[in-house]
Write a protein that holds these residues in place. Structure first.
Motif, PDB file in Angstrom:
ATOM      1  N   ARG A   1      -8.786  19.996 -38.341  1.00 36.72           N
ATOM      2  CA  ARG A   1      -9.263  21.368 -38.157  1.00 36.72           C
ATOM      3  C   ARG A   1      -8.231  22.183 -37.391  1.00 36.72           C
ATOM      4  NH1 ARG A   1     -11.829  24.360 -34.239  1.00 36.72           N
ATOM      5  NH2 ARG A   1     -13.211  25.998 -35.009  1.00 36.72           N
ATOM      6  N   THR A   2      -7.702  21.614 -36.314  1.00 42.19           N
ATOM      7  CA  THR A   2      -6.686  22.306 -35.523  1.00 42.19           C
ATOM      8  C   THR A   2      -5.421  22.526 -36.346  1.00 42.19           C
ATOM      9  OG1 THR A   2      -7.575  21.364 -33.499  1.00 42.19           O
ATOM     10  CG2 THR A   2      -5.325  22.193 -33.401  1.00 42.19           C
ATOM     11  N   VAL A   3      -5.010  21.521 -37.089  1.00 41.22           N
ATOM     12  CA  VAL A   3      -3.808  21.642 -37.920  1.00 41.22           C
ATOM     13  C   VAL A   3      -3.990  22.754 -38.952  1.00 41.22           C
ATOM     14  CG1 VAL A   3      -2.367  20.454 -39.629  1.00 41.22           C
ATOM     15  CG2 VAL A   3      -3.116  19.238 -37.581  1.00 41.22           C
ATOM     16  N   LEU A   4      -5.145  22.803 -39.586  1.00 42.94           N
ATOM     17  CA  LEU A   4      -5.398  23.831 -40.595  1.00 42.94           C
ATOM     18  C   LEU A   4      -5.480  25.226 -39.981  1.00 42.94           C
ATOM     19  CD1 LEU A   4      -7.946  21.959 -42.880  1.00 42.94           C
ATOM     20  CD2 LEU A   4      -5.554  22.493 -43.368  1.00 42.94           C
ATOM     21  N   LEU A   5      -6.105  25.352 -38.804  1.00 44.36           N
ATOM     22  CA  LEU A   5      -6.164  26.657 -38.140  1.00 44.36           C
ATOM     23  C   LEU A   5      -4.773  27.134 -37.721  1.00 44.36           C
ATOM     24  CD1 LEU A   5      -9.402  26.289 -35.966  1.00 44.36           C
ATOM     25  CD2 LEU A   5      -9.049  27.847 -37.895  1.00 44.36           C
ATOM     26  N   LEU A   6      -3.953  26.237 -37.190  1.00 47.18           N
ATOM     27  CA  LEU A   6      -2.582  26.610 -36.823  1.00 47.18           C
ATOM     28  C   LEU A   6      -1.776  27.007 -38.065  1.00 47.18           C
ATOM     29  CD1 LEU A   6      -1.719  23.925 -34.127  1.00 47.18           C
ATOM     30  CD2 LEU A   6      -1.910  26.389 -33.770  1.00 47.18           C
ATOM     31  N   SER A   7      -1.941  26.258 -39.146  1.00 46.08           N
ATOM     32  CA  SER A   7      -1.251  26.590 -40.397  1.00 46.08           C
ATOM     33  C   SER A   7      -1.688  27.954 -40.910  1.00 46.08           C
ATOM     34  CB  SER A   7      -1.523  25.525 -41.462  1.00 46.08           C
ATOM     35  OG  SER A   7      -1.043  24.281 -41.039  1.00 46.08           O
ATOM     36  N   ALA A   8      -2.984  28.242 -40.817  1.00 42.06           N
ATOM     37  CA  ALA A   8      -3.492  29.539 -41.260  1.00 42.06           C
ATOM     38  C   ALA A   8      -2.910  30.670 -40.418  1.00 42.06           C
ATOM     39  CB  ALA A   8      -5.023  29.552 -41.197  1.00 42.06           C
ATOM     40  N   ALA A   9      -2.778  30.465 -39.117  1.00 39.39           N
ATOM     41  CA  ALA A   9      -2.197  31.496 -38.255  1.00 39.39           C
ATOM     42  C   ALA A   9      -0.736  31.753 -38.631  1.00 39.39           C
ATOM     43  CB  ALA A   9      -2.312  31.083 -36.784  1.00 39.39           C
ATOM     44  N   PHE A  10       0.036  30.702 -38.877  1.00 38.49           N
ATOM     45  CA  PHE A  10       1.437  30.864 -39.266  1.00 38.49           C
ATOM     46  C   PHE A  10       1.561  31.529 -40.634  1.00 38.49           C
ATOM     47  CE2 PHE A  10       2.244  27.527 -36.049  1.00 38.49           C
ATOM     48  CZ  PHE A  10       3.219  28.187 -35.330  1.00 38.49           C
ATOM     49  N   LEU A  11       0.728  31.106 -41.587  1.00 42.09           N
ATOM     50  CA  LEU A  11       0.779  31.713 -42.918  1.00 42.09           C
ATOM     51  C   LEU A  11       0.353  33.177 -42.888  1.00 42.09           C
ATOM     52  CD1 LEU A  11      -0.557  28.765 -45.102  1.00 42.09           C
ATOM     53  CD2 LEU A  11       1.777  29.662 -44.998  1.00 42.09           C
ATOM     54  N   ALA A  12      -0.656  33.502 -42.080  1.00 42.18           N
ATOM     55  CA  ALA A  12      -1.081  34.899 -41.952  1.00 42.18           C
ATOM     56  C   ALA A  12       0.057  35.736 -41.385  1.00 42.18           C
ATOM     57  CB  ALA A  12      -2.318  34.997 -41.065  1.00 42.18           C
ATOM     58  N   ASN A  13       0.764  35.214 -40.395  1.00 35.37           N
ATOM     59  CA  ASN A  13       1.901  35.927 -39.829  1.00 35.37           C
ATOM     60  C   ASN A  13       2.974  36.148 -40.884  1.00 35.37           C
ATOM     61  OD1 ASN A  13       3.601  37.054 -37.759  1.00 35.37           O
ATOM     62  ND2 ASN A  13       4.682  35.117 -37.716  1.00 35.37           N
ATOM     63  N   ALA A  14       3.295  35.117 -41.641  1.00 37.14           N
ATOM     64  CA  ALA A  14       4.328  35.240 -42.667  1.00 37.14           C
ATOM     65  C   ALA A  14       3.928  36.229 -43.758  1.00 37.14           C
ATOM     66  CB  ALA A  14       4.616  33.871 -43.283  1.00 37.14           C
ATOM     67  N   ALA A  15       2.656  36.245 -44.127  1.00 34.86           N
ATOM     68  CA  ALA A  15       2.196  37.134 -45.190  1.00 34.86           C
ATOM     69  C   ALA A  15       2.078  38.584 -44.715  1.00 34.86           C
ATOM     70  CB  ALA A  15       0.850  36.650 -45.724  1.00 34.86           C
ATOM     71  N   LEU A  16       1.749  38.791 -43.450  1.00 31.66           N
ATOM     72  CA  LEU A  16       1.461  40.135 -42.958  1.00 31.66           C
ATOM     73  C   LEU A  16       2.627  40.833 -42.273  1.00 31.66           C
ATOM     74  CD1 LEU A  16      -2.117  39.513 -41.523  1.00 31.66           C
ATOM     75  CD2 LEU A  16      -1.501  40.693 -43.647  1.00 31.66           C
TER      76      LEU A  16
END
Length: 178
Positions: free
Chosen positions: A102-117
């Protein structure tokens, strides 16, 4: 009748055992691939500009790629000669606990959101989402403090890179304000 296994059945089992005992070779492969990619990418760097010294823009990437290949080869040699990495021995690490996906996926989502936005809303806002998302993923749940600290970190990082270091970052809607 004997219950011994056939040599064909032992072969895949021994191959799996050998791979399990030499799993560090996966890291060697990763380092070698990364080194080859760095060297291949360095070869595509254009040198259509005036060089101001003996070291051109390809020197550092070639050096880093070459060193990655050397480290991969030395590590592979050590693993094949029986060397093994030390097991984790930290006091606060429970090796029997399962991975916290869960933590790994949330951290990945934060990084991907940053890269996309980052290109759309700029670094200050996407960086705030990144810092806030990482704090949330790692367990912080303060709804007032967390976004304020994330905003301050993001703005300080933006100002430091954009104005002090001269590294332009996309400002987004805040471009005219900062």
């Amino acid at each position: 009748m004997s219950t011994t296994e056939t040599p064909a059945a032992e072969e895949p089992r021994s191959a799996r055992r050998w791979l399990r005992e030499h799993s560090e070779l996966g890291v060697c492969l990763l380092l070698a691939v990364l080194g080859a990619l760095v060297i291949a990418d360095a070869a595509t760097i254009s040198t259509d500009f005036t060089q101001r010294g003996p070291i051109g823009p390809k020197t550092v990437p070639y050096l880093v790629g070459g060193l990655l290949l050397v480290v991969a080869a030395l590590l592979a040699r050590d693993v094949l000669r029986g060397g093994r990495g030390e097991s984790e021995s930290g006091e606060d690490v429970d090796l029997s606990a399962p991975s916290d996906w869960r933590t790994v996926l949330l951290l990945s989502a934060a990084f991907l959101a940053n890269a996309a936005l980052i290109g759309i809303i700029g670094f200050p806002l996407s960086g705030m989402i990144l810092f806030w998302g990482c704090a949330y993923a790692l367990g912080s749940r303060n709804p007032v403090r967390d976004p304020l600290i994330a905003a301050a970190l993001s703005l300080l990082t933006y100002v430091a890179f954009n104005h002090l270091l001269g590294v332009p970052l996309p400002g987004g809607p805040l471009m005219g304000v900062l």
